[in-house]
Scaffold this motif. Structure first.
Motif, PDB file in Angstrom:
ATOM      1  N   THR A   1      41.717  33.671  49.785  1.00  0.00           N
ATOM      2  CA  THR A   1      42.563  34.850  49.992  1.00  0.00           C
ATOM      3  C   THR A   1      43.950  34.642  49.395  1.00  0.00           C
ATOM      4  N   LEU A   2      44.505  35.693  48.819  1.00  0.00           N
ATOM      5  CA  LEU A   2      45.856  35.657  48.263  1.00  0.00           C
ATOM      6  C   LEU A   2      46.783  36.474  49.161  1.00  0.00           C
ATOM      7  N   ASN A   3      48.036  36.016  49.238  1.00  0.00           N
ATOM      8  CA  ASN A   3      48.997  36.845  49.964  1.00  0.00           C
ATOM      9  C   ASN A   3      49.450  37.987  49.063  1.00  0.00           C
ATOM     10  N   GLU A   4      50.241  38.880  49.602  1.00  0.00           N
ATOM     11  CA  GLU A   4      50.613  40.093  48.882  1.00  0.00           C
ATOM     12  C   GLU A   4      51.357  39.793  47.588  1.00  0.00           C
ATOM     13  N   LYS A   5      52.275  38.845  47.620  1.00  0.00           N
ATOM     14  CA  LYS A   5      53.048  38.512  46.418  1.00  0.00           C
ATOM     15  C   LYS A   5      52.160  37.860  45.364  1.00  0.00           C
ATOM     16  N   GLN A   6      51.274  36.967  45.783  1.00  0.00           N
ATOM     17  CA  GLN A   6      50.373  36.306  44.830  1.00  0.00           C
ATOM     18  C   GLN A   6      49.449  37.321  44.166  1.00  0.00           C
ATOM     19  N   LYS A   7      48.928  38.260  44.962  1.00  0.00           N
ATOM     20  CA  LYS A   7      48.027  39.259  44.395  1.00  0.00           C
ATOM     21  C   LYS A   7      48.765  40.152  43.405  1.00  0.00           C
ATOM     22  N   LYS A   8      50.030  40.453  43.693  1.00  0.00           N
ATOM     23  CA  LYS A   8      50.823  41.266  42.776  1.00  0.00           C
ATOM     24  C   LYS A   8      51.028  40.544  41.453  1.00  0.00           C
ATOM     25  N   TYR A   9      51.341  39.238  41.519  1.00  0.00           N
ATOM     26  CA  TYR A   9      51.567  38.461  40.296  1.00  0.00           C
ATOM     27  C   TYR A   9      50.280  38.351  39.465  1.00  0.00           C
ATOM     28  N   VAL A  10      49.155  38.108  40.152  1.00  0.00           N
ATOM     29  CA  VAL A  10      47.875  38.012  39.440  1.00  0.00           C
ATOM     30  C   VAL A  10      47.536  39.361  38.790  1.00  0.00           C
ATOM     31  N   SER A  11      47.844  40.449  39.502  1.00  0.00           N
ATOM     32  CA  SER A  11      47.610  41.784  38.956  1.00  0.00           C
ATOM     33  C   SER A  11      48.448  42.010  37.697  1.00  0.00           C
ATOM     34  N   ASN A  12      49.689  41.531  37.706  1.00  0.00           N
ATOM     35  CA  ASN A  12      50.558  41.660  36.532  1.00  0.00           C
ATOM     36  C   ASN A  12      50.011  40.843  35.358  1.00  0.00           C
ATOM     37  N   ILE A  13      49.513  39.642  35.654  1.00  0.00           N
ATOM     38  CA  ILE A  13      48.934  38.799  34.594  1.00  0.00           C
ATOM     39  C   ILE A  13      47.726  39.496  33.975  1.00  0.00           C
ATOM     40  N   LEU A  14      46.871  40.061  34.840  1.00  0.00           N
ATOM     41  CA  LEU A  14      45.665  40.728  34.362  1.00  0.00           C
ATOM     42  C   LEU A  14      46.016  41.972  33.548  1.00  0.00           C
ATOM     43  N   ALA A  15      46.995  42.743  34.010  1.00  0.00           N
ATOM     44  CA  ALA A  15      47.400  43.949  33.279  1.00  0.00           C
ATOM     45  C   ALA A  15      47.992  43.586  31.923  1.00  0.00           C
ATOM     46  N   SER A  16      48.827  42.542  31.895  1.00  0.00           N
ATOM     47  CA  SER A  16      49.433  42.114  30.632  1.00  0.00           C
ATOM     48  C   SER A  16      48.375  41.574  29.674  1.00  0.00           C
ATOM     49  N   GLY A  17      47.410  40.840  30.215  1.00  0.00           N
ATOM     50  CA  GLY A  17      46.333  40.309  29.383  1.00  0.00           C
ATOM     51  C   GLY A  17      45.489  41.419  28.786  1.00  0.00           C
ATOM     52  N   ASN A  18      45.185  42.423  29.594  1.00  0.00           N
ATOM     53  CA  ASN A  18      44.410  43.565  29.091  1.00  0.00           C
ATOM     54  C   ASN A  18      45.192  44.352  28.043  1.00  0.00           C
ATOM     55  N   HIS A  19      46.503  44.455  28.255  1.00  0.00           N
ATOM     56  CA  HIS A  19      47.354  45.145  27.278  1.00  0.00           C
ATOM     57  C   HIS A  19      47.351  44.401  25.946  1.00  0.00           C
ATOM     58  N   LEU A  20      47.505  43.086  26.008  1.00  0.00           N
ATOM     59  CA  LEU A  20      47.490  42.282  24.791  1.00  0.00           C
ATOM     60  C   LEU A  20      46.135  42.361  24.103  1.00  0.00           C
ATOM     61  N   LEU A  21      45.057  42.378  24.884  1.00  0.00           N
ATOM     62  CA  LEU A  21      43.717  42.490  24.309  1.00  0.00           C
ATOM     63  C   LEU A  21      43.543  43.827  23.610  1.00  0.00           C
ATOM     64  N   LEU A  22      44.125  44.869  24.191  1.00  0.00           N
ATOM     65  CA  LEU A  22      44.054  46.194  23.577  1.00  0.00           C
ATOM     66  C   LEU A  22      44.763  46.206  22.230  1.00  0.00           C
ATOM     67  N   LEU A  23      45.930  45.574  22.160  1.00  0.00           N
ATOM     68  CA  LEU A  23      46.677  45.515  20.904  1.00  0.00           C
ATOM     69  C   LEU A  23      45.918  44.716  19.845  1.00  0.00           C
ATOM     70  N   ILE A  24      45.315  43.607  20.259  1.00  0.00           N
ATOM     71  CA  ILE A  24      44.542  42.783  19.326  1.00  0.00           C
ATOM     72  C   ILE A  24      43.355  43.564  18.787  1.00  0.00           C
ATOM     73  N   ASN A  25      42.699  44.312  19.659  1.00  0.00           N
ATOM     74  CA  ASN A  25      41.557  45.125  19.222  1.00  0.00           C
ATOM     75  C   ASN A  25      41.988  46.203  18.243  1.00  0.00           C
ATOM     76  N   GLN A  26      43.194  46.747  18.420  1.00  0.00           N
ATOM     77  CA  GLN A  26      43.697  47.743  17.479  1.00  0.00           C
ATOM     78  C   GLN A  26      43.911  47.130  16.101  1.00  0.00           C
ATOM     79  N   ILE A  27      44.432  45.892  16.065  1.00  0.00           N
ATOM     80  CA  ILE A  27      44.608  45.190  14.790  1.00  0.00           C
ATOM     81  C   ILE A  27      43.256  44.956  14.128  1.00  0.00           C
ATOM     82  N   LEU A  28      42.296  44.540  14.932  1.00  0.00           N
ATOM     83  CA  LEU A  28      40.954  44.291  14.406  1.00  0.00           C
ATOM     84  C   LEU A  28      40.319  45.580  13.895  1.00  0.00           C
TER      85      LEU A  28
END
Length: 205
Positions: A88-115
């Motif tokens: 289990t993650l506390n509220e702050k940890q879950k928020k940080y992990v959510s930010n990492i996942l959102a940023s990773g998906n955003h970067l993946l989207l940009l890479i796919n656009q280049i491809l």
């Protein structure tokens, strides 16, 4: 010099004559030679441009592939953490992990656009169709723009019809379309005016 000869028919009873015309075509020949030289240079340039475009496309494709491989791992582990698979993650940890996942998906989207650009230039663009949940896609894309929404100090509301059906489309392309639409809406919403960037309700059909 250019020599032209033409036989002229005279009135009856008179001998025929030939008209000779001599023209200095030095200037015209120089222009023709210049055009021919330019044509050959353009042909060589076209071959070189084609080679450069091919090399660029290959570089973009290889670069995108090399970047996507570790990024997919980052996103995968982030999803595992966010789903609390190993604890289990506390509220702050879950928020940080959510930010990492959102940023990773955003970067993946940009890479796919280049491809995608490399594939379009190479004439190898293909659609990969699958059944997609628009509700999940809209929720995911809204997370990607949440950061720029907060920086603009505006409000973003996501309203989706409960009976919205799934669609058959290319997932990456749909994500790119939704991201571009939503990010542009946020970009052109004035910060000074207290307003809402609102997603309209989707009605089936």
């Amino acid at each position: 010099m250019l020599l032209n000869a033409r036989q002229i028919q005279r009135v009856s009873g008179k001998e025929r004559i030939i008209l000779l015309a001599i023209e200095d075509i030095t200037e015209r020949r120089g222009i023709e030679n210049g055009l021919e030289k330019t044509r050959k240079e353009l042909a060589v340039l076209a071959i070189e441009l084609e080679r450069v475009a091919r090399v660029k496309s290959e570089f973009l494709a290889n670069m995108s592939h090399e970047l996507r491989t570790p990024l997919n791992s980052i996103n995968g582990f982030s999803e595992v953490l966010y789903d609390e698979t190993f604890g289990t993650l506390n509220e702050k940890q879950k928020k940080y992990v959510s930010n990492i996942l959102a940023s990773g998906n955003h970067l993946l989207l940009l890479i796919n656009q280049i491809l995608d650009m490399a594939k379009v230039e190479a004439g190898k663009m293909k659609l990969v169709l699958s059944s997609l949940s628009m509700k999940s896609l809209l929720s995911e894309i809204s997370m990607l723009v949440a950061d720029i929404v907060s920086k603009k100090k505006i409000e973003m509301l996501l309203e989706i019809a409960e009976d919205l059906p799934d669609i058959e489309a290319d997932e990456l392309k749909v994500k790119e379309i939704l991201y571009n639409l939503l990010s542009n809406a946020v970009k052109f919403t004035p910060m000074a005016v207290k307003s809402a960037c609102r997603r309209k309700k989707f009605i089936p059909g």
